[in-house]
Each structure stands twice: as structure tokens, then as C-alpha cells.
Design a protein around this motif. Structure first.
Motif, mmCIF file in Angstrom:
data_model
loop_
_atom_site.group_PDB
_atom_site.id
_atom_site.type_symbol
_atom_site.label_atom_id
_atom_site.label_comp_id
_atom_site.label_asym_id
_atom_site.label_seq_id
_atom_site.Cartn_x
_atom_site.Cartn_y
_atom_site.Cartn_z
ATOM 1 N N ASP A 123 -2.357 6.073 -16.672
ATOM 2 C CA ASP A 123 -1.214 5.281 -16.211
ATOM 3 C C ASP A 123 -0.312 6.111 -15.303
ATOM 4 O O ASP A 123 0.199 5.618 -14.287
ATOM 5 N N PHE A 124 -0.124 7.372 -15.676
ATOM 6 C CA PHE A 124 0.707 8.262 -14.848
ATOM 7 C C PHE A 124 0.079 8.472 -13.473
ATOM 8 O O PHE A 124 0.758 8.406 -12.445
ATOM 9 N N LEU A 125 -1.240 8.740 -13.443
ATOM 10 C CA LEU A 125 -1.928 8.959 -12.171
ATOM 11 C C LEU A 125 -1.792 7.745 -11.253
ATOM 12 O O LEU A 125 -1.530 7.881 -10.045
ATOM 13 N N ASN A 126 -1.974 6.575 -11.818
ATOM 14 C CA ASN A 126 -1.913 5.357 -11.010
ATOM 15 C C ASN A 126 -0.491 5.061 -10.530
ATOM 16 O O ASN A 126 -0.289 4.601 -9.397
ATOM 17 N N GLU A 127 0.499 5.321 -11.374
ATOM 18 C CA GLU A 127 1.890 5.142 -10.967
ATOM 19 C C GLU A 127 2.274 6.153 -9.873
ATOM 20 O O GLU A 127 2.955 5.808 -8.902
ATOM 21 N N PHE A 128 1.811 7.380 -10.034
ATOM 22 C CA PHE A 128 2.087 8.424 -9.036
ATOM 23 C C PHE A 128 1.490 8.026 -7.682
ATOM 24 O O PHE A 128 2.133 8.191 -6.640
ATOM 25 N N LYS A 129 0.285 7.496 -7.708
ATOM 26 C CA LYS A 129 -0.374 7.035 -6.479
ATOM 27 C C LYS A 129 0.413 5.907 -5.828
ATOM 28 O O LYS A 129 0.611 5.878 -4.605
ATOM 29 N N MET B 75 4.042 20.818 3.527
ATOM 30 C CA MET B 75 4.573 20.478 2.206
ATOM 31 C C MET B 75 5.086 19.034 2.206
ATOM 32 O O MET B 75 5.776 18.641 3.140
ATOM 33 N N GLN B 76 4.764 18.313 1.164
ATOM 34 C CA GLN B 76 5.170 16.913 1.061
ATOM 35 C C GLN B 76 6.123 16.762 -0.110
ATOM 36 O O GLN B 76 5.821 17.161 -1.230
ATOM 37 N N GLN B 77 7.281 16.187 0.149
ATOM 38 C CA GLN B 77 8.272 16.005 -0.900
ATOM 39 C C GLN B 77 7.900 14.804 -1.754
ATOM 40 O O GLN B 77 7.610 13.722 -1.244
ATOM 41 N N VAL B 78 7.912 14.979 -3.073
ATOM 42 C CA VAL B 78 7.597 13.864 -3.967
ATOM 43 C C VAL B 78 8.782 13.483 -4.857
ATOM 44 O O VAL B 78 8.820 12.379 -5.389
ATOM 45 N N VAL C 178 3.644 5.194 -6.114
ATOM 46 C CA VAL C 178 4.967 5.622 -5.639
ATOM 47 C C VAL C 178 4.877 6.580 -4.457
ATOM 48 O O VAL C 178 5.648 6.474 -3.492
ATOM 49 N N THR C 179 3.933 7.517 -4.491
ATOM 50 C CA THR C 179 3.882 8.576 -3.477
ATOM 51 C C THR C 179 2.776 8.400 -2.444
ATOM 52 O O THR C 179 2.816 9.020 -1.382
#
Length: 289
Positions: free
Chosen positions: A221-227, A1-4, A229-230
Motif C-alpha cells: 500500500d505504501f509503495l502504491n501510494e508513493f507512486k 536530485m528529486q524532492q519528494v 503521489v510522487t
């Protein structure tokens, strides 16, 4: 499990298997064993132009030496295989295609169409669209383990309902399982209800972004920001919509304080290449891999 985030964790099913990965690995596992047990040398299944299931099923030929026929929705795709990353790779893996009209595809489960397929391809083991059947659900029940019992909420994307059904069956009664529909409409709840006996679940239909395989600039935009950051890549068809929904619900305080959330990353990253081709044509930002 990876904490995000503080109370949000991701189970990386996208990292299991090779070629056949994520929930497709879970769905195909027992079906492949059953096809072999029954002595079948050919599998017939169904999917669309950028189907994760079609690509995963194509690896059966490569890994298990069982012939696989993909019945593909849209006869216009017959001459466009080289322009489609999903179909091109499936073809390279040895999958045989049978392109049908959308009207034929809507009747894919009818007895007359199955008879037509048998006349064309001989005897075969039938895998439904998306791979969902009782054996697929059995495989998806194995996603949850002893280590996942601590979480209050289990979240996953939903396409046909098989993965969600497996998670519900293996969940603890104290846990609430939430499916995030990738499709427009609320018909999936009725489908899933026929596959489970527990009532500790629900399907959220608010984050489909216009329907199956539909995206918006906001989602990209959300997908790219998530990538950024995480460091985790999400596909735009299933997992990206689920994670957008979870983040939005966290903002709205949907989840009670001090509860923990486990989201299931079901894979499907292969769809990004095809989606980026469409986004490029529309002049929209591309999804970072």
C-alpha cells in the motif's frame, strides 16, 4: 536530485545506465574493466531466483561480449526459468546457468566449490554474490558528488553492504549515513565495519518486513501510494523498505528539525514483475509500476 518531501530528496540512480543500472552499474563498472585488463573471457557470479545482480551481470555478455555464468540458488529452478521474469531475461541476454542446491550455495565461497567451478567452466573472473568487493565499493563511492555535500543524512538500502560502504567512504564527516537493511538480523553491521574506517554511519534493521524479499500489504500500500503521489516507482525488496523506514522515522521525529535527507534510489525495479506473480498467487494487491 528529486524532492519528494520538504526536507527529503531522492538521487535517482535507477535512471542511470541501460540494462545495468542503479548500484549494479556502480558495482560492475570497475569489475568489468578489471576482468578485461586481466584478459578473462568468462565471469562467474552468484544469485537467487529474482536477483538484481544476476540480471545486471547477464548484460555483460550482451554489452561486453564476455561469457557470464550465473550460479543460481535452488536446483528446483532448473525447470522453472520460463516462469521467472528475472531468469528468463538473463537467459535471453546470454547468461549460462548452473543451478545448485541451497546447501551447495551456502558453501559458494569455499575453496572446494571454487575448484569444482573451475573444473566445470575453466578459468574465470569471480564476482561474489551481490557484486560486492573492493572494486564494487570503489564504484559506489562515485554515487556521491559535489552536489550531495549539502545534505545532513544519506540513506540507502542494504543487502550485502557494498553500496553503503562506498557511500560511507565518500561521505563528508559531518554527514550521517544510514543503511536500511533488507535482511532480518543485525549481522550486516559487522560486515560493513570491515570495509570502512569512518564511524559516521549506522544500519537500521527495523524495516525488513520479515526478511529478504518478504513483503506485507502495508508495504505494498505504501509503495502504491508513493507512486501515486510522487510518480516514482520503488522496488519492494530494497528501496521500498528504505523509503517506508524514512517516512516512519520522519513521523517519529527521528531526524532533527531543519536537517536535509538524501535517499539513494538504487534501482532493482525488475523485481516487481516476479514479486507480482507471487502476490497474485497469495491474493494480495499488486505493485503498480
Amino acid at each position: 536530485m528529486q524532492q519528494v518531501r520538504d526536507n527529503l530528496f531522492l538521487k535517482r540512480e535507477d535512471l542511470i545506465g541501460e540494462g545495468i543500472s542503479g548500484n549494479k552499474y556502480r558495482k560492475l563498472k570497475y569489475n568489468i574493466l578489471e576482468a578485461k585488463r586481466l584478459g578473462y573471457t568468462k565471469i562467474v557470479t552468484f544469485g537467487g531466483a529474482y536477483s538484481n545482480h544476476i540480471l545486471a551481470a547477464s548484460y555483460i555478455k550482451k554489452k561486453h561480449d564476455i561469457e557470464v555464468v550465473g550460479v543460481i540458488r535452488g536446483e528446483e529452478l532448473l525447470t522453472k526459468v520460463k516462469e521467472n521474469p528475472t531468469l528468463l531475461q538473463a537467459q535471453k541476454n546470454g547468461m549460462q546457468f548452473y543451478f545448485v542446491t541451497r546447501e551447495q550455495y551456502r558453501n559458494k565461497a569455499s575453496e572446494s566449490f571454487i575448484i569444482e567451478l573451475k573444473e566445470k567452466f575453466g578459468e574465470f573472473y569471480l564476482l561474489p554474490e551481490g557484486g560486492t568487493n573492493p572494486l564494487a565499493i570503489k564504484g559506489c563511492e562515485e554515487i556521491l558528488t559535489k552536489e550531495t555535500k549539502q545534505y545532513d543524512y544519506i540513506c540507502c538500502p542494504v543487502g550485502t553492504g557494498g553500496t553503503l560502504a562506498g557511500l560511507i567512504n565518500s561521505s563528508e564527516l559531518k554527514q550521517h549515513v544510514i543503511g536500511f537493511s533488507a535482511l532480518k538480523g543485525d549481522f550486516l553491521s559487522k560486515e560493513v565495519a570491515t570495509l570502512v574506517t569512518k564511524v559516521n554511519w549506522s544500519i537500521n534493521c527495523d524495516y525488513h518486513f520479515g526478511g529478504y524479499a518478504k513483503v506485507t500489504k502495508e508495504l505494498i500500500d505504501f509503495l502504491n501510494e508513493f507512486k501515486t503521489v510522487t510518480g516514482i516507482t520503488l522496488d519492494p525488496i530494497y528501496n521500498g523498505k528504505m523509503m517506508f523506514g524514512i517516512y516512519d522515522l520522519l513521523k517519529k521525529d527521528f531526524f532533527p528539525k531543519n536537517t536535509s535527507i538524501l535517499a539513494i534510489h538504487t534501482g532493482g525495479l525488475q523485481s516487481i514483475d516476479g514479486m507480482n506473480l507471487l502476490l497474485q498467487k497469495k491474493g494480495l494487491p499488486l505493485i503498480n509500476k
